[in-house]
Design an enzyme around this catalytic site. Structure first.
Site, PDB file in Angstrom:
ATOM      1  N   GLY A   1       0.834  -1.206   0.000  1.00 48.52           N
ATOM      2  CA  GLY A   1       0.000   0.000   0.000  1.00 48.52           C
ATOM      3  C   GLY A   1       0.860   1.245   0.000  1.00 48.52           C
TER       4      GLY A   1
ATOM      5  N   ARG B   1       4.043 -16.054  -5.932  1.00 50.99           N
ATOM      6  CA  ARG B   1       2.659 -16.544  -6.073  1.00 50.99           C
ATOM      7  C   ARG B   1       1.933 -15.504  -6.924  1.00 50.99           C
ATOM      8  NH1 ARG B   1      -1.929 -17.013  -2.933  1.00 50.99           N
ATOM      9  NH2 ARG B   1      -1.159 -15.555  -1.388  1.00 50.99           N
TER      10      ARG B   1
ATOM     11  N   ASP C   1       5.864  -5.167   5.505  1.00 51.97           N
ATOM     12  CA  ASP C   1       6.313  -6.527   5.827  1.00 51.97           C
ATOM     13  C   ASP C   1       6.210  -7.465   4.631  1.00 51.97           C
ATOM     14  OD1 ASP C   1       3.552  -6.362   6.007  1.00 51.97           O
ATOM     15  OD2 ASP C   1       3.392  -7.915   7.533  1.00 51.97           O
TER      16      ASP C   1
ATOM     17  N   THR D   1       5.380   2.069   6.073  1.00 58.12           N
ATOM     18  CA  THR D   1       3.973   1.747   6.319  1.00 58.12           C
ATOM     19  C   THR D   1       3.413   2.722   7.332  1.00 58.12           C
ATOM     20  OG1 THR D   1       2.389   0.239   7.363  1.00 58.12           O
ATOM     21  CG2 THR D   1       4.665  -0.138   7.928  1.00 58.12           C
TER      22      THR D   1
ATOM     23  N   ASP E   1       1.306   1.905   9.299  1.00 57.23           N
ATOM     24  CA  ASP E   1       0.958   1.089  10.475  1.00 57.23           C
ATOM     25  C   ASP E   1       2.084   1.033  11.521  1.00 57.23           C
ATOM     26  OD1 ASP E   1      -1.256   0.518   8.900  1.00 57.23           O
ATOM     27  OD2 ASP E   1      -0.496  -1.438   8.258  1.00 57.23           O
TER      28      ASP E   1
ATOM     29  N   ASP F   1       4.343  -1.131  11.888  1.00 58.42           N
ATOM     30  CA  ASP F   1       4.336  -2.469  12.495  1.00 58.42           C
ATOM     31  C   ASP F   1       5.468  -3.373  11.994  1.00 58.42           C
ATOM     32  OD1 ASP F   1       3.418  -2.849   9.926  1.00 58.42           O
ATOM     33  OD2 ASP F   1       1.690  -4.073  10.475  1.00 58.42           O
TER      34      ASP F   1
ATOM     35  N   ARG G   1      -4.082  -2.241  10.643  1.00 56.02           N
ATOM     36  CA  ARG G   1      -4.111  -3.719  10.565  1.00 56.02           C
ATOM     37  C   ARG G   1      -4.109  -4.352  11.964  1.00 56.02           C
ATOM     38  NH1 ARG G   1      -0.201  -6.591   6.524  1.00 56.02           N
ATOM     39  NH2 ARG G   1       1.280  -5.644   7.947  1.00 56.02           N
TER      40      ARG G   1
HETATM   41  O1  F6P Z   1      -0.927  -1.418   5.648  1.00 55.49           O
HETATM   42  C1  F6P Z   1      -1.467  -0.173   5.356  1.00 55.49           C
HETATM   43  C2  F6P Z   1      -2.978  -0.220   5.346  1.00 55.49           C
HETATM   44  O2  F6P Z   1      -3.475   1.074   5.096  1.00 55.49           O
HETATM   45  C3  F6P Z   1      -3.607  -0.802   6.602  1.00 55.49           C
HETATM   46  O3  F6P Z   1      -3.624   0.095   7.676  1.00 55.49           O
HETATM   47  C4  F6P Z   1      -4.962  -1.199   6.092  1.00 55.49           C
HETATM   48  O4  F6P Z   1      -5.512  -2.237   6.865  1.00 55.49           O
HETATM   49  C5  F6P Z   1      -4.666  -1.674   4.694  1.00 55.49           C
HETATM   50  O5  F6P Z   1      -3.445  -1.078   4.310  1.00 55.49           O
HETATM   51  C6  F6P Z   1      -5.738  -1.328   3.690  1.00 55.49           C
HETATM   52  O6  F6P Z   1      -5.423  -1.936   2.481  1.00 55.49           O
HETATM   53  P1  F6P Z   1      -6.119  -1.548   1.099  1.00 55.49           P
HETATM   54  O7  F6P Z   1      -5.515  -0.253   0.633  1.00 55.49           O
HETATM   55  O8  F6P Z   1      -5.797  -2.685   0.197  1.00 55.49           O
HETATM   56  O9  F6P Z   1      -7.582  -1.375   1.358  1.00 55.49           O
END
Ligand code: F6P
Length: 375
Positions: free
Chosen positions: A14, A82, A113, A135, A137, A139, A181
């Site tokens: 992302g 994959r 990650d 990120t 997050d 994390d 997340r």
């Molecule tokens: O990892 C970044 C993040 O924004 C998370 O906080 C969230 O859960 C996820 O990506 C959302 O993913 P997407 O953009 O695929 O909806």
């Protein structure tokens, strides 16, 4: 060396504020410091798989420091081990052959990650890789900070500030749902900065009785509004995480979201005040990075360029205890860093009367001093 250093660059997973600042820092420092050629891959690992490249010149990366998103594009499904467009086939050998055909000395992968796990496997197979931790997050293990996090926290904090005034005016309970997340870093940092009354994060399963008690106590003290910050991955004790949808072709198929509405429904049955929920969603990832994230991204980018020039591969740049360093990619792959129960910010929040929806949490930390890493 008788030929110029040639380095590949991609942004995976992302997007996050600061990606362009890293692209700029990597490219400028490789060109200025090492007279290198920089080749960008479009849309993360998809560019390596589908052979879509874009040479990056000094001019290409001028003026992008403050811009959100990524000029290279990104993709959070393209995993060479994959590949979703070929029924989950392993195309990693083709990817490595293509990188060799391009004459790359190494590839810098900017991502979270998932990206670091792929980078580690490619590095182990012989494609020299360097990682840069991204990120919102925050994390990733082995680094105290990822770029993008500070910006997300600022955006959420501003949203809480704005919700505070409307909550006060209408005497309502306002639930603010953040991303993050399976980790509660965004909710914790923005919740404390925004003076939330309750912060609910995945690391501590919350008790509905405790959440309702805090709201009722505030009502009885004449404070007829309450701010609740809840992370998307939070869950009630004995309850489920709120999964918004499942993307089978994604390396991390679960998309979380909606726990704020679950909490709202449960709370409305137990308290007098009106409840409203705001899900902040992707606004947390968009737009210009904060000054902190620009500087972190620039430092990470310059360090990653130096690692490649020194041919120190299989590593990710990192911040540990306030110092820049690098760590083996293998240490980061397939792991998630969660908020520890005794994090200093958790203790500080408890000390000023913030609840995490867990009645016994403050008691279990009694006697512990709020010392430790700032994060
Ligand atoms: O990892 C970044 C993040 O924004 C998370 O906080 C969230 O859960 C996820 O990506 C959302 O993913 P997407 O953009 O695929 O909806």
């Amino acid at each position: 060396m008788d030929r110029r250093l040639r380095v590949g660059l991609l942004t995976g997973g992302g997007d996050a504020p600061g990606l362009n600042a890293v692209i700029r820092a990597v490219t400028k420092s490789l060109i200025l410091g090492h007279d290198a050629e920089v080749i960008g891959f479009e849309d993360g690992f998809l560019g390596l798989i589908a052979q879509r490249i874009r040479p990056l010149s000094y001019g290409d990366v001028s003026g992008i420091l403050t811009r959100g998103g990524t000029i290279l594009g990104t993709n959070n499904k393209a995993n060479p081990f994959r590949y979703y467009k070929r029924g989950g086939a392993d195309v990693s050998s083709q990817v490595i052959a293509y990188a060799r055909q391009l004459g790359l000395d190494g590839v810098i992968a900017i991502g979270g990650d998932g990206t670091m796990s792929i980078a580690n496997r490619l590095d182990e197979m012989g494609l020299p890789m360097v990682g840069v931790p991204k990120t919102i997050d925050n994390d990733l293990v082995a680094t105290d900070r990822t770029f993008g996090f500070d910006t997300a926290v600022s955006i959420v904090t501003e949203a809480i500030d704005r919700l505070h005034t409307t909550a006060q005016s209408h005497q309502r309970v306002m639930i603010v749902e953040t991303m993050g997340r399976y980790a509660g870093w965004i909710a914790l940092h923005a919740g404390v900065a925004g003076g939330a009354d309750l912060i609910l994060i995945p690391e501590f399963e919350y008790s509905l009785d405790e959440v309702a008690r805090v709201v009722r106590d505030r009502e009885s003290f004449g404070r007829s509004f309450t701010i609740i910050v809840i992370a998307e991955g939070a869950r009630m004790a004995g309850g489920e995480m709120a999964v918004r949808k499942t993307l089978d072709d994604s390396p991390d198929p679960l998309r979380l979201g909606g726990i704020g509405y679950v909490l709202q429904a449960e709370l409305e049955a137990r308290i007098k005040s009106e409840v409203r929920t705001t899900i902040l969603g992707h606004v947390q990832r968009g737009g210009t990075p904060t000054a902190y994230d620009r500087n972190l991204a620039t430092s990470f980018g310059a360090m990653a360029a130096d690692l490649v020039a020194a041919r120190e591969f299989g590593r990710m740049v990192a911040v540990q205890d306030g110092r820049f360093t690098s760590v083996p990619l293998a240490e980061v792959a397939d792991r998630v860093r969660k908020v520890p129960m005794d994090a200093p910010l958790v203790r500080a929040a408890l000390a000023v009367g913030t609840s995490f929806g867990v009645p016994e949490l403050a008691a279990s930390l009694d006697g512990a001093r709020g010392e430790g890493a700032v994060v």
